[in-house]
Design a protein around this motif. Structure first.
Motif, PDB file in Angstrom:
ATOM      1  N   TYR A 154      98.329  59.945   9.016  1.00  0.00           N
ATOM      2  CA  TYR A 154      98.646  58.541   8.960  1.00  0.00           C
ATOM      3  C   TYR A 154      98.706  57.771   7.589  1.00  0.00           C
ATOM      4  CZ  TYR A 154      99.459  56.371  13.654  1.00  0.00           C
ATOM      5  OH  TYR A 154     100.129  56.068  14.721  1.00  0.00           O
ATOM      6  N   LEU A 155      97.708  58.313   6.604  1.00  0.00           N
ATOM      7  CA  LEU A 155      97.376  57.618   5.422  1.00  0.00           C
ATOM      8  C   LEU A 155      98.818  58.245   4.499  1.00  0.00           C
ATOM      9  CD1 LEU A 155      93.667  57.944   4.991  1.00  0.00           C
ATOM     10  CD2 LEU A 155      95.027  55.809   5.278  1.00  0.00           C
ATOM     11  N   TYR A 156      98.901  59.629   4.717  1.00  0.00           N
ATOM     12  CA  TYR A 156     100.040  59.954   3.925  1.00  0.00           C
ATOM     13  C   TYR A 156     101.478  59.770   4.550  1.00  0.00           C
ATOM     14  CZ  TYR A 156      97.234  63.682   1.311  1.00  0.00           C
ATOM     15  OH  TYR A 156      96.421  64.059   0.475  1.00  0.00           O
ATOM     16  N   TYR A 157     101.651  59.475   5.689  1.00  0.00           N
ATOM     17  CA  TYR A 157     103.007  58.846   6.148  1.00  0.00           C
ATOM     18  C   TYR A 157     103.163  57.618   5.648  1.00  0.00           C
ATOM     19  CZ  TYR A 157     106.744  58.489   9.551  1.00  0.00           C
ATOM     20  OH  TYR A 157     108.007  58.319  10.288  1.00  0.00           O
ATOM     21  N   GLY A 158     102.231  56.703   5.621  1.00  0.00           N
ATOM     22  CA  GLY A 158     102.382  55.322   4.903  1.00  0.00           C
ATOM     23  C   GLY A 158     102.834  55.467   3.732  1.00  0.00           C
ATOM     24  N   ALA A 159     102.011  56.228   2.903  1.00  0.00           N
ATOM     25  CA  ALA A 159     102.300  56.515   1.450  1.00  0.00           C
ATOM     26  C   ALA A 159     103.695  56.944   1.354  1.00  0.00           C
ATOM     27  CB  ALA A 159     101.171  57.510   0.770  1.00  0.00           C
ATOM     28  N   MET A 160     103.982  57.932   2.238  1.00  0.00           N
ATOM     29  CA  MET A 160     105.426  58.652   2.006  1.00  0.00           C
ATOM     30  C   MET A 160     106.685  57.409   1.908  1.00  0.00           C
ATOM     31  SD  MET A 160     105.768  62.054   1.488  1.00  0.00           S
ATOM     32  CE  MET A 160     107.182  62.069   1.623  1.00  0.00           C
ATOM     33  N   ARG A 161     106.416  56.416   2.751  1.00  0.00           N
ATOM     34  CA  ARG A 161     107.565  55.467   2.652  1.00  0.00           C
ATOM     35  C   ARG A 161     107.809  54.796   1.363  1.00  0.00           C
ATOM     36  NH1 ARG A 161     105.505  52.338   8.383  1.00  0.00           N
ATOM     37  NH2 ARG A 161     106.287  54.217   9.737  1.00  0.00           N
ATOM     38  N   SER A 162     106.791  54.606   0.592  1.00  0.00           N
ATOM     39  CA  SER A 162     107.385  54.383  -0.955  1.00  0.00           C
ATOM     40  C   SER A 162     107.993  55.097  -1.843  1.00  0.00           C
ATOM     41  CB  SER A 162     105.831  53.749  -1.460  1.00  0.00           C
ATOM     42  OG  SER A 162     104.986  54.894  -1.613  1.00  0.00           O
ATOM     43  N   ILE A 163     108.144  56.295  -1.244  1.00  0.00           N
ATOM     44  CA  ILE A 163     108.890  57.490  -2.109  1.00  0.00           C
ATOM     45  C   ILE A 163     110.216  57.863  -1.856  1.00  0.00           C
ATOM     46  CG2 ILE A 163     108.575  59.982  -2.933  1.00  0.00           C
ATOM     47  CD1 ILE A 163     105.595  59.789  -2.390  1.00  0.00           C
ATOM     48  N   SER A 164     111.133  57.436  -2.645  1.00  0.00           N
ATOM     49  CA  SER A 164     112.622  57.214  -2.113  1.00  0.00           C
ATOM     50  C   SER A 164     112.996  58.609  -1.861  1.00  0.00           C
ATOM     51  CB  SER A 164     113.319  56.882  -3.484  1.00  0.00           C
ATOM     52  OG  SER A 164     114.725  56.851  -3.210  1.00  0.00           O
ATOM     53  N   THR A 165     113.888  58.895  -0.998  1.00  0.00           N
ATOM     54  CA  THR A 165     114.498  60.072  -0.740  1.00  0.00           C
ATOM     55  C   THR A 165     115.301  60.776  -1.984  1.00  0.00           C
ATOM     56  OG1 THR A 165     116.266  59.125   0.561  1.00  0.00           O
ATOM     57  CG2 THR A 165     114.209  60.149   1.696  1.00  0.00           C
ATOM     58  N   ASP A 166     115.937  59.630  -2.709  1.00  0.00           N
ATOM     59  CA  ASP A 166     116.805  59.847  -4.054  1.00  0.00           C
ATOM     60  C   ASP A 166     116.088  61.147  -4.743  1.00  0.00           C
ATOM     61  OD1 ASP A 166     118.535  58.144  -2.901  1.00  0.00           O
ATOM     62  OD2 ASP A 166     117.893  56.800  -4.420  1.00  0.00           O
ATOM     63  N   LEU A 167     114.765  61.241  -4.856  1.00  0.00           N
ATOM     64  CA  LEU A 167     113.981  62.041  -5.733  1.00  0.00           C
ATOM     65  C   LEU A 167     114.401  63.382  -4.984  1.00  0.00           C
ATOM     66  CD1 LEU A 167     110.449  60.345  -6.140  1.00  0.00           C
ATOM     67  CD2 LEU A 167     112.221  60.937  -8.046  1.00  0.00           C
ATOM     68  N   ASP A 168     114.136  63.678  -3.625  1.00  0.00           N
ATOM     69  CA  ASP A 168     114.293  64.835  -2.975  1.00  0.00           C
ATOM     70  C   ASP A 168     115.988  65.287  -3.311  1.00  0.00           C
ATOM     71  OD1 ASP A 168     112.370  63.544  -1.597  1.00  0.00           O
ATOM     72  OD2 ASP A 168     112.275  64.751  -0.183  1.00  0.00           O
ATOM     73  N   ASP A 169     116.967  64.445  -3.309  1.00  0.00           N
ATOM     74  CA  ASP A 169     118.154  64.694  -3.439  1.00  0.00           C
ATOM     75  C   ASP A 169     118.585  65.263  -4.827  1.00  0.00           C
ATOM     76  OD1 ASP A 169     118.866  63.896  -0.662  1.00  0.00           O
ATOM     77  OD2 ASP A 169     119.202  61.956  -1.369  1.00  0.00           O
ATOM     78  N   ALA A 170     117.936  64.527  -5.662  1.00  0.00           N
ATOM     79  CA  ALA A 170     118.177  64.979  -7.194  1.00  0.00           C
ATOM     80  C   ALA A 170     117.532  66.036  -7.373  1.00  0.00           C
ATOM     81  CB  ALA A 170     117.614  63.770  -8.117  1.00  0.00           C
ATOM     82  N   ALA A 171     116.120  66.583  -7.032  1.00  0.00           N
ATOM     83  CA  ALA A 171     115.792  68.109  -6.986  1.00  0.00           C
ATOM     84  C   ALA A 171     116.596  68.921  -6.553  1.00  0.00           C
ATOM     85  CB  ALA A 171     114.321  67.688  -6.679  1.00  0.00           C
ATOM     86  N   ASN A 172     117.102  68.527  -5.286  1.00  0.00           N
ATOM     87  CA  ASN A 172     117.691  69.492  -4.475  1.00  0.00           C
ATOM     88  C   ASN A 172     119.146  69.927  -5.404  1.00  0.00           C
ATOM     89  OD1 ASN A 172     118.297  71.027  -2.236  1.00  0.00           O
ATOM     90  ND2 ASN A 172     119.379  69.816  -1.237  1.00  0.00           N
ATOM     91  N   ILE A 173     119.863  68.945  -6.064  1.00  0.00           N
ATOM     92  CA  ILE A 173     120.881  69.270  -6.614  1.00  0.00           C
ATOM     93  C   ILE A 173     120.660  70.159  -7.812  1.00  0.00           C
ATOM     94  CG2 ILE A 173     122.789  68.142  -8.352  1.00  0.00           C
ATOM     95  CD1 ILE A 173     122.550  65.679  -6.409  1.00  0.00           C
ATOM     96  N   ASP A 174     119.267  70.040  -8.444  1.00  0.00           N
ATOM     97  CA  ASP A 174     118.863  70.965  -9.508  1.00  0.00           C
ATOM     98  C   ASP A 174     118.610  72.186  -9.095  1.00  0.00           C
ATOM     99  OD1 ASP A 174     119.566  68.800 -11.416  1.00  0.00           O
ATOM    100  OD2 ASP A 174     117.531  68.114 -11.270  1.00  0.00           O
ATOM    101  N   GLY A 175     118.792  72.427  -7.702  1.00  0.00           N
ATOM    102  CA  GLY A 175     118.512  73.855  -7.373  1.00  0.00           C
ATOM    103  C   GLY A 175     117.037  74.056  -6.704  1.00  0.00           C
ATOM    104  N   ALA A 176     116.326  73.140  -6.611  1.00  0.00           N
ATOM    105  CA  ALA A 176     114.785  73.262  -6.397  1.00  0.00           C
ATOM    106  C   ALA A 176     114.813  73.592  -4.785  1.00  0.00           C
ATOM    107  CB  ALA A 176     113.982  71.746  -6.550  1.00  0.00           C
ATOM    108  N   SER A 177     113.804  74.277  -4.110  1.00  0.00           N
ATOM    109  CA  SER A 177     113.572  74.344  -3.013  1.00  0.00           C
ATOM    110  C   SER A 177     112.892  73.327  -2.383  1.00  0.00           C
ATOM    111  CB  SER A 177     113.009  75.674  -2.727  1.00  0.00           C
ATOM    112  OG  SER A 177     111.655  75.712  -3.319  1.00  0.00           O
ATOM    113  N   ARG A 178     112.738  73.353  -1.165  1.00  0.00           N
ATOM    114  CA  ARG A 178     111.632  72.183  -0.242  1.00  0.00           C
ATOM    115  C   ARG A 178     110.420  72.407  -0.683  1.00  0.00           C
ATOM    116  NH1 ARG A 178     113.580  67.926   1.869  1.00  0.00           N
ATOM    117  NH2 ARG A 178     115.262  68.885   3.273  1.00  0.00           N
ATOM    118  N   ILE A 179     110.004  73.700  -0.847  1.00  0.00           N
ATOM    119  CA  ILE A 179     108.613  73.925  -1.052  1.00  0.00           C
ATOM    120  C   ILE A 179     108.414  73.242  -2.719  1.00  0.00           C
ATOM    121  CG2 ILE A 179     106.881  75.519  -1.680  1.00  0.00           C
ATOM    122  CD1 ILE A 179     107.348  75.272   1.102  1.00  0.00           C
TER     123      ILE A 179
END
Length: 275
Positions: A154-179
């Protein structure tokens, strides 16, 4: 209007001081009585020691088998909290990013499990772990993780809401895996929440008596709270050693809280206010 605000502010400060003193007073009594003899404790429990007795500390250290209890508490707490942090953070990341009906159901299911009291499942839980031959430190660690992971998700899920998915997308474009994205980008950002999870679960597991008394109440496996109980006999209580043992037992968690407290409030706010 300004005078009214000032009066309210002073009233809140006075109330906070009174509440703080009432909360600290029991700890003050434990501290001063750890320097008294048993006779002086029984005759004057709230007074300052007439003559300071330091012998209680080495006597309690030896009588409660402190090193063994400390080692068992440390192993169980570190393993339980470390795995809780890892599993909870990964689960919250997946649940938040996938955003499906199943992930929403699992998220709310975690909330429902927090409403189930330990006493309601205590007997069947111990029976199952007994049949699996897990009434030991490994079994206790698994149980601690199970009881801690819901609130942590619950605590981590609440904190996750403040982290934009754009970070995931940008890292994914650079070739980073999900891990890679999780461990190199997301988890470092969640540091305040991680500290909050460590403090909340660490204090709960370190000070727990009931669950360890059912699982590891054997010679060589006892935690510090179980070793402390040896001072409380059927006909007499060694108060001078018990109070000194309490001081020795809480020192590690106090040091942990002091060293990490600057992250604690920020992490608690992130996790709880954005649920």
């Amino acid at each position: 209007m300004k005078k009214q605000l000032d009066f309210n502010k002073v009233l809140i400060i006075i109330l906070a001081i009174v509440l703080s003193l009432s909360w600290l007073y029991p700890f003050f009594l434990i501290f001063i009585n750890s320097f008294k003899t048993r006779t002086e404790i029984l005759s004057n429990v709230i007074g300052i020691p007439e003559e300071i007795t330091l012998a209680n500390y080495p006597n309690s250290f030896t009588a409660m088998n402190y090193l063994s209890g400390f080692g068992n508490s440390l192993i169980i707490t570190v393993a339980s909290v470390g795995l809780t942090v890892l599993f909870s953070a990964m689960a919250a990341y997946v649940l938040h990013r996938r955003n499906t009906k199943l992930s929403t159901f699992i998220y709310y299911f975690c909330g429902v499990t927090m409403l189930i009291p330990f006493q309601a499942i205590m007997i069947p839980l111990i029976n199952v772990f007994g049949q699996l031959n897990l009434l030991n430190r490994t079994g206790l660690t698994i149980m601690n993780i199970g009881f801690s992971v819901s609130l942590s998700v619950y605590l981590y899920y609440g904190a996750m809401r403040s982290i934009s998915t754009d970070l995931d997308d940008a890292a994914n474009i650079d070739g980073a895996s999900r891990i890679d994205i999780f461990f190199r980008i997301i988890l470092p950002i969640l540091k305040p929440t991680t500290v909050t999870v460590i403090i909340l679960n660490g204090m709960k597991i370190w000070n727990d008596y009931l669950l360890p008394s059912l699982v590891v109440n054997q010679e060589g496996m006892r935690t510090l709270p179980l070793e402390l109980y040896s001072f409380f006999g059927e006909f007499t209580t060694q108060w001078e050693l018990a109070l000194t043992g309490l001081i020795l037992a809480i020192i590690p968690v106090v040091l942990l809280f002091i060293s990490l407290q600057k992250y604690f409030i920020a992490g608690l706010s992130e996790g709880s206010l954005k649920m």
